[in-house]
Design an enzyme around this catalytic site. Structure first.
Site, PDB file in Angstrom:
ATOM      1  N   GLU A 195      52.825  21.807  19.874  1.00 20.91           N
ATOM      2  CA  GLU A 195      53.696  21.726  18.694  1.00 20.91           C
ATOM      3  C   GLU A 195      53.361  22.720  17.582  1.00 20.91           C
ATOM      4  O   GLU A 195      53.158  22.336  16.437  1.00 20.91           O
ATOM      5  CB  GLU A 195      53.644  20.303  18.123  1.00 20.91           C
ATOM      6  CG  GLU A 195      54.164  19.276  19.107  1.00 20.91           C
ATOM      7  CD  GLU A 195      54.135  17.859  18.548  1.00 20.91           C
ATOM      8  OE1 GLU A 195      55.122  17.154  18.718  1.00 20.91           O
ATOM      9  OE2 GLU A 195      53.110  17.481  17.964  1.00 20.91           O
TER      10      GLU A 195
HETATM   11  C1  NGO Z   1      53.090  14.251  20.688  1.00 19.75           C
HETATM   12  C2  NGO Z   1      52.298  15.014  19.658  1.00 19.75           C
HETATM   13  C3  NGO Z   1      51.257  14.140  18.952  1.00 19.75           C
HETATM   14  C4  NGO Z   1      51.855  12.811  18.526  1.00 19.75           C
HETATM   15  C5  NGO Z   1      52.459  12.126  19.741  1.00 19.75           C
HETATM   16  C6  NGO Z   1      53.103  10.811  19.358  1.00 19.75           C
HETATM   17  C7  NGO Z   1      51.641  15.614  21.717  1.00 19.75           C
HETATM   18  C8  NGO Z   1      50.940  16.271  22.826  1.00 19.75           C
HETATM   19  N1  NGO Z   1      51.683  16.034  20.475  1.00 19.75           N
HETATM   20  O1  NGO Z   1      52.280  14.461  21.866  1.00 19.75           O
HETATM   21  O2  NGO Z   1      50.745  14.810  17.839  1.00 19.75           O
HETATM   22  O3  NGO Z   1      50.866  11.996  17.973  1.00 19.75           O
HETATM   23  O4  NGO Z   1      53.416  12.935  20.385  1.00 19.75           O
HETATM   24  O5  NGO Z   1      53.676  10.159  20.432  1.00 19.75           O
END
Ligand code: NGO
Length: 541
Positions: free
Chosen positions: A356
């Site tokens: 992300e």
């Molecule tokens: C995503 C995000 C995390 C969040 C999560 C919540 C990934 C790999 N990055 O998963 O920062 O906490 O969702 O479900």
């Protein structure tokens, strides 16, 4: 079956192997095809069609009727000679679990010595080609129990099966007058995947080392073998780095919602790693980068491109932070972190996150990941990253963790391997149903059956089972504050994750799983675990 029935090759085996075979003989002779256990030998009330409630389901279970093996004050624990020192620890854990008197303390047999009647014998059988590195073979007869494996890890897993063959009273070590009896029979077991993981996000909300140990205890019960600790994120830095003290002074000072945060000292972390190692669980540390880094950016101004440290962050937005990837100071920082944490773990893995990132161009991001891979490798570790890292030009020996709409296939195309954590099956922070108070629901609702439904061998189109290292259940903690909250989201879904990772496709099936899992309600309760009473499972009253 007698020794004379063995092939010439097996007759050439060492005395230790012969001892294993002699020990197995009575139990093998008493094995019949699978029949549900009835009467006093069976501690079960609800069972699957094969008459047991073992989770994860073993490769093969043959239970014989009859009396079974009763653990009492005359029971001895014997270790066949030549076993490595870790086996003593496995034997000690078995001894503690059974609450035996000191006269039953585990004892190593001398060469040629047979275990006394009424023994539980542990033996390393390096020549056993059916149980792999982590499997085991368990034979239970009225007068003897024999557990054999190629490794101490295999014996440890076999002890968990013994535990689950015994009634739930085994979980109440101080109970008076309990009867520990297990059915006679034979279990041959081997895991389907090498990676059977659980992830704890201790960044969004901190979890004490003691609480993590409790989680490890239950992981061990279900034969999970990787504990991935998400040690840093925007909201908190959770491990002491001696060369960068502000990380914990500033970055560790808070959490989602603005609570006190917290962190593990290196001594506490090392102790946690040792605790996991004794349970054959490898700790996989994650320092998320270049995004999810506000806690680090707030601790050291030099990690920011504008040289200004932002305030600490206690919300739950994602994607807004990044290390300054054009500054050399960033790479010196990463090297310090990888070196210090790498020195605290015997395990070969270092997880760099990589998820992300919205503030970098794609080429900037890829160059960053490639450079960080070099740092991790130079420090002797294997890099793991979330699915976003796959488009970077990384080595096939690095590992990609698939979670959601990512391009993990690219890594498989270069010969690399993937850990499966698809959010709609494996994310333990997703709500069970629309009434679940805790958790998130961006990937949908994930009831126990949805978690269980993952078939790793066919999940990503075009990716064969051989490219799948295994599975992992991540537990993100934006909405989880205390231990009981973590437990409520993890259990019983983590047991489903374990079965998806361990059990052969031929041994699996929802109808059997839900009946077996039902028997784990009283067990989880005995362990003091705050688990979700899913309406999909026929829990005993
Ligand atoms: C995503 C995000 C995390 C969040 C999560 C919540 C990934 C790999 N990055 O998963 O920062 O906490 O969702 O479900």
């Amino acid at each position: 079956m007698t020794l004379s029935a063995l092939s010439p090759t097996s007759r050439r085996r060492s005395w230790r192997t012969s001892l294993v075979l002699v020990l197995l003989a009575p139990a093998l002779a008493s094995c019949r095809p699978a029949t549900p256990v009835a009467g006093p030998a069976g501690p079960f009330t609800a069972r699957d069609s094969r008459g047991h409630s073992i989770v994860p389901a073993p490769l093969s279970v043959q239970l014989a009727g009859g009396e079974g093996f009763t653990v009492d004050s005359t029971t001895q624990i014997a270790i066949a000679g030549g076993a490595p020192p870790e086996v003593d620890f496995v034997a000690q854990q078995l001894f503690d679990m059974l609450g035996l008197p000191v006269t039953s303390r585990p004892r190593r047999l001398v060469e040629g010595e047979m275990p006394a009647p009424r023994s539980i014998a542990l033996a390393i059988d390096a020549g056993n080609s059916t149980v792999g590195d982590e499997g085991y073979e368990l034979n239970v007869a009225t007068d003897r129990v024999t557990l054999a494996a190629r490794s101490a890890a295999g014996l440890f897993h076999g002890v968990q099966t013994i535990r689950q063959l015994l009634p739930v009273s085994v979980e109440y070590p101080a109970a008076v007058g309990r009867v520990l009896r297990m059915p006679a029979g034979r279990v041959v077991d081997v895991p389907r995947f090498a990676w059977r993981g659980a992830m704890l996000d201790v960044s969004r909300h901190f979890l004490s080392a003691d609480d993590v140990k409790r989680y490890i205890d239950v992981m061990a019960l279900y034969k999970l073998n990787r504990l991935h600790l998400h040690l840093s994120d925007d909201q908190g830095w959770r491990i002491e780095i001696k060369s960068r003290p502000n990380l914990t002074v500033v970055g560790g000072s808070t959490q989602v919602g603005g609570g006190p945060g917290g962190f593990y000292t290196q001594a506490q972390f090392a102790d946690l790693v040792a605790y996991a190692t004794q349970r054959f669980i490898t700790v996989v540390p994650e320092i998320d980068m270049p995004g999810h880094t506000n806690a680090a950016l707030a601790s050291y101004a030099e990690l920011n491109c504008d040289g200004v440290a932002p305030p600490v962050y206690t919300g739950i937005r994602v994607g807004f932070s990044t290390l300054c990837v054009e500054r050399e100071t960033t790479y010196a920082f990463i090297d310090d972190v990888v070196r210090e944490i790498g020195g605290l773990i015997p395990g070969p893995y270092f997880h760099v996150g990589g998820d992300e990132v919205e503030k970098l161009t794609a080429p900037q991001y890829r160059r960053f990941i490639e450079r960080v891979e070099g740092i991790v490798r130079a420090r002797g570790k294997t890099m793991i990253g979330w699915g976003e890292i796959a488009p970077a030009n990384i080595s096939a020996s690095s590992i990609v963790q698939h979670w959601h709409n990512d391009s993990s296939q690219l890594h498989v195309a270069r010969g690399g391997r993937v850990i499966l954590s698809p959010a709609k099956h494996m994310y333990l922070d997703m709500k069970y149903d629309s009434t679940t108070m805790l958790g998130l629901r961006w990937a949908g609702l994930v009831e126990v059956r949805d978690a269980y439904a993952l078939d790793p061998g066919t999940y990503i189109p075009g990716v064969p089972e051989s490219a799948i290292l295994g599975v992992e259940g991540p537990l993100w903690s934006e909405t989880l504050v205390k231990r009981q909250d973590f437990e409520y989201m993890a259990f019983p879904r983590l047991a489903a994750v374990a079965e998806v990772g361990w059990s052969a496709a031929s041994a699996r099936g929802w109808d059997g799983f839900r009946l077996r899992l039902a028997e784990h309600g009283p067990r989880l309760q005995a362990l003091g675990i705050n688990f979700y009473r899913s309406g999909q499972i026929p829990w005993p009253r």
